[in-house]
Structure formats: structure tokens, C-alpha cells
Write a protein that holds these residues in place. Structure first.
Motif, PDB file in Angstrom:
ATOM      1  N   ALA A 150      17.656   0.235  -1.377  1.00 49.76           N
ATOM      2  CA  ALA A 150      18.827   0.847  -2.002  1.00 49.76           C
ATOM      3  C   ALA A 150      19.620   1.682  -1.006  1.00 49.76           C
ATOM      4  N   VAL A 151      20.872   1.952  -1.325  1.00 48.88           N
ATOM      5  CA  VAL A 151      21.673   2.900  -0.559  1.00 48.88           C
ATOM      6  C   VAL A 151      21.091   4.293  -0.706  1.00 48.88           C
ATOM      7  N   GLY A 152      20.624   4.604  -1.906  1.00 49.41           N
ATOM      8  CA  GLY A 152      19.995   5.890  -2.172  1.00 49.41           C
ATOM      9  C   GLY A 152      19.320   5.857  -3.520  1.00 49.41           C
ATOM     10  N   VAL A 153      18.289   6.676  -3.677  1.00 50.74           N
ATOM     11  CA  VAL A 153      17.593   6.783  -4.955  1.00 50.74           C
ATOM     12  C   VAL A 153      17.473   8.256  -5.322  1.00 50.74           C
ATOM     13  N   LEU A 154      17.917   8.581  -6.529  1.00 52.80           N
ATOM     14  CA  LEU A 154      17.752   9.915  -7.092  1.00 52.80           C
ATOM     15  C   LEU A 154      16.700   9.831  -8.176  1.00 52.80           C
ATOM     16  N   GLY A 155      15.576  10.533  -7.977  1.00 54.26           N
ATOM     17  CA  GLY A 155      14.505  10.534  -8.965  1.00 54.26           C
ATOM     18  C   GLY A 155      14.570  11.771  -9.839  1.00 54.26           C
ATOM     19  N   LEU A 156      14.584  11.553 -11.144  1.00 57.25           N
ATOM     20  CA  LEU A 156      14.618  12.649 -12.102  1.00 57.25           C
ATOM     21  C   LEU A 156      13.264  12.785 -12.790  1.00 57.25           C
ATOM     22  N   ASP A 157      12.840  14.014 -12.979  1.00 58.37           N
ATOM     23  CA  ASP A 157      11.660  14.287 -13.788  1.00 58.37           C
ATOM     24  C   ASP A 157      11.782  15.715 -14.290  1.00 58.37           C
ATOM     25  N   TYR A 158      11.099  16.003 -15.388  1.00 53.11           N
ATOM     26  CA  TYR A 158      11.190  17.349 -15.956  1.00 53.11           C
ATOM     27  C   TYR A 158      10.140  18.283 -15.366  1.00 53.11           C
ATOM     28  N   ASP A 159       9.067  17.713 -14.820  1.00 53.51           N
ATOM     29  CA  ASP A 159       7.946  18.510 -14.346  1.00 53.51           C
ATOM     30  C   ASP A 159       8.176  18.959 -12.902  1.00 53.51           C
ATOM     31  N   ALA A 160       8.203  20.258 -12.675  1.00 50.83           N
ATOM     32  CA  ALA A 160       8.499  20.795 -11.338  1.00 50.83           C
ATOM     33  C   ALA A 160       7.407  20.448 -10.330  1.00 50.83           C
ATOM     34  N   LEU A 161       6.138  20.479 -10.744  1.00 47.78           N
ATOM     35  CA  LEU A 161       5.036  20.127  -9.846  1.00 47.78           C
ATOM     36  C   LEU A 161       5.164  18.685  -9.375  1.00 47.78           C
ATOM     37  N   GLU A 183       0.824  -1.193   0.000  1.00 46.56           N
ATOM     38  CA  GLU A 183       0.000   0.000   0.000  1.00 46.56           C
ATOM     39  C   GLU A 183       0.866   1.254   0.000  1.00 46.56           C
ATOM     40  N   TYR A 184       0.309   2.314  -0.571  1.00 46.09           N
ATOM     41  CA  TYR A 184       0.986   3.603  -0.634  1.00 46.09           C
ATOM     42  C   TYR A 184       0.041   4.637  -0.051  1.00 46.09           C
ATOM     43  N   GLU A 185       0.292   5.027   1.192  1.00 47.46           N
ATOM     44  CA  GLU A 185      -0.567   5.979   1.869  1.00 47.46           C
ATOM     45  C   GLU A 185       0.232   7.237   2.169  1.00 47.46           C
ATOM     46  N   SER A 186      -0.390   8.382   1.955  1.00 45.67           N
ATOM     47  CA  SER A 186       0.296   9.644   2.179  1.00 45.67           C
ATOM     48  C   SER A 186      -0.729  10.710   2.516  1.00 45.67           C
ATOM     49  N   VAL A 187      -0.334  11.661   3.367  1.00 45.37           N
ATOM     50  CA  VAL A 187      -1.195  12.801   3.667  1.00 45.37           C
ATOM     51  C   VAL A 187      -1.033  13.887   2.607  1.00 45.37           C
ATOM     52  N   VAL A 188      -0.073  13.714   1.700  1.00 44.87           N
ATOM     53  CA  VAL A 188       0.158  14.682   0.639  1.00 44.87           C
ATOM     54  C   VAL A 188      -0.925  14.525  -0.420  1.00 44.87           C
ATOM     55  N   PRO A 189      -1.530  15.612  -0.904  1.00 42.46           N
ATOM     56  CA  PRO A 189      -2.560  15.497  -1.935  1.00 42.46           C
ATOM     57  C   PRO A 189      -2.040  14.778  -3.181  1.00 42.46           C
ATOM     58  N   GLN A 190      -2.940  14.057  -3.852  1.00 40.09           N
ATOM     59  CA  GLN A 190      -2.561  13.335  -5.058  1.00 40.09           C
ATOM     60  C   GLN A 190      -2.264  14.308  -6.192  1.00 40.09           C
ATOM     61  N   LEU A 191      -1.377  13.873  -7.070  1.00 34.72           N
ATOM     62  CA  LEU A 191      -1.167  14.623  -8.298  1.00 34.72           C
ATOM     63  C   LEU A 191      -2.394  14.479  -9.191  1.00 34.72           C
ATOM     64  N   PRO A 192      -2.692  15.489  -9.999  1.00 39.46           N
ATOM     65  CA  PRO A 192      -3.820  15.354 -10.924  1.00 39.46           C
ATOM     66  C   PRO A 192      -3.532  14.305 -11.996  1.00 39.46           C
ATOM     67  N   LEU A 193      -4.587  13.639 -12.446  1.00 38.05           N
ATOM     68  CA  LEU A 193      -4.452  12.692 -13.547  1.00 38.05           C
ATOM     69  C   LEU A 193      -4.321  13.461 -14.854  1.00 38.05           C
ATOM     70  N   THR A 194      -3.319  13.104 -15.635  1.00 33.50           N
ATOM     71  CA  THR A 194      -3.115  13.751 -16.931  1.00 33.50           C
ATOM     72  C   THR A 194      -3.215  12.781 -18.098  1.00 33.50           C
TER      73      THR A 194
END
Length: 252
Positions: free
Chosen positions: A65-76, A2-13
Motif C-alpha cells: 500500500a501507499v500507506g496504512v492507518l491502523g485504528l484501535d480503541y485499546d491504547a496498549l 513469518e512475523y518476527e519481532s523483538v517487541v514482546p507479544q501482546l497478552p492473549l485475551t
């Protein structure tokens, strides 16, 4: 899982998969199945996820992992990942030029992303550059033969070029990788039963409702909500009939 978070979901695109939405659950679990299958390659490794999207996959890999760096172009998107998944480090980047040094990464993960890129060969050469010798690229992408059958251009408007299994293998070899594993993800027995229940294809049943704009039938919504990552299987048999391509490639 499961993936639970208090952070609002991203909009579906339509371009990314978001957990926690019943109508999206089939696609989310299909993607999650590949993350779970390839997760062992990331144990005690520094992982670069090229195109992390909503971040649930990067977070899953970060558990080992020892660490994970996530890359994305979208700032939001990156702002969301930073809030929702604090163990994932984030950087805004164009995947045409990965913002890390040569031979500094143990694993590059690229899940359901390469089909969105205009210069796929250039991206793979960048992956080769940043990986240490003997390290791996983990990659998944929709199988063109089943995702956009009979078409030269993708059905999905966000995709630039989809690949068949043989094309994926050749692209990796041309970029300089050694192909270690090539497999396909498909429906397991329970999903095959749901396919039969919904006129031959659970996917087509979902697409038909989405295109019509009509309310979801309760029985379809319940079926989609019940899908788990374990309902999918991954094997190297009959690759051309698979839904998604799963590849592991090694930098020599």
C-alpha cells in the motif's frame, strides 16, 4: 509468511489473535489467509484498517500500500503496533466515528471486527463516508451458522452479533454499498484430513483442550503448529457451510 519481532507479544485475551504462539497458530493462519487473499486490492492504495488488533495484518497490507492507518480503541494495543510494525501508522479511535475526512480513503479493511460492534449499520455508513467513490470495503467475519450454530446469541463472549452470508450482504446493501464479491473461507484438503484425524473437527479438538485446562496432547499441538494460510480455501460456493464470510463491497 513469518512475523518476527523483538517487541514482546501482546497478552492473549480471547478477543484478538496473536502471531507466534503455537496454540494460537490455527486461528492466526485462518485470519492470515483472508489478508493474503484480499491483499491485491490494497496495492498502491491508502488503506484504513478499522480495528487493527495486534497489527500483523496491517503490516502485511502495508507492504504493497501507499500507506496504512491502523485504528484501535485499546491504547496498549496501539503502542504495541507502533513498536512492532513501524510502517503502520496508528490512531486511537472508536469505530463509530472514523477519524478521517469524507472521501479520503482508497480501501477500508475490517477483518474479524464487525461481529464485535454494537452498531454495525452505523459503522458501515462511516466506511461509506470515508471511502472515495469507486473504492472498496474489505470485510471478513465469522459465519454465524457455523460459528454459533443454532443460537441467536454468539458463543464468543466478545461478539455482539454474528452474521450469516445473506445477512452480511443485506447489511452492506442497506448501508449504501454495491456488493462486488461474497465468498466463504473453509478448510482445504489438508485441514479436512486433520479434521478426520481428530474425531471430525480440529477446531473442536482445540476448544476441548482449552476448556479443560489440561496440557495440550503432543499430536494436537504438532498438528496446530503445522497449519499454514495455504491450508484454507476461499470460494463463492456453498456459502452457508463456510467458516468465515469474505466480502468486497464498493462505494458507488
Amino acid at each position: 509468511m513469518e512475523y518476527e519481532s523483538v517487541v514482546p507479544q501482546l497478552p492473549l485475551t480471547g478477543e484478538r489473535t496473536v502471531p507466534g504462539i503455537v496454540e494460537e497458530n490455527y486461528w492466526f493462519r485462518r485470519h492470515e489467509a483472508a489478508y493474503l487473499a484480499l491483499r491485491p486490492y490494497c496495492v498502491d492504495a491508502f488503506v484504513l484498517e478499522a480495528g487493527c488488533g495486534e497489527g500483523y495484518g496491517a503490516d502485511l497490507l502495508a507492504r504493497d500500500a501507499v500507506g496504512v492507518l491502523g485504528l484501535d480503541y485499546d491504547a496498549l494495543t496501539l503502542a504495541h503496533v507502533a513498536k512492532a510494525y513501524p510502517r503502520v501508522h496508528t490512531t486511537r479511535a472508536n469505530l463509530a466515528a472514523l477519524p478521517v475526512g469524507t472521501s479520503t480513503v482508497d480501501v477500508v479493511a475490517n477483518f474479524q471486527v464487525i461481529e464485535h460492534l454494537w452498531d454495525q449499520e452505523g459503522f458501515l455508513r462511516e466506511c461509506l463516508r470515508v471511502l472515495r467513490p469507486g473504492s472498496r470495503l474489505l470485510i471478513t467475519t465469522p459465519n454465524r451458522i457455523t460459528f454459533s450454530p443454532g443460537r441467536d446469541t454468539p458463543l464468543n463472549p466478545f461478539h455482539t452479533r454474528e452474521l450469516a452470508p445473506a445477512e452480511m450482504a443485506e447489511l452492506l446493501r442497506r448501508a449504501g454499498f454495491e456488493l462486488e464479491y461474497l465468498a466463504g473461507l473453509r478448510h482445504g484438503p489438508r485441514l479436512a484430513a486433520l479434521d478426520a484425524e481428530f474425531g471430525g473437527s480440529l477446531i473442536d479438538a482445540q476448544v476441548a483442550v482449552a476448556l479443560s485446562g489440561a496440557p495440550w496432547p503432543e499430536e494436537l499441538r504438532d498438528a496446530v503448529a503445522s497449519v499454514a494460510a495455504t491450508d484454507f480455501s476461499i470460494s463463492d460456493r456453498d456459502l452457508d457451510s463456510s467458516l468465515d464470510i469474505v466480502a468486497v463491497a464498493v462505494r458507488p
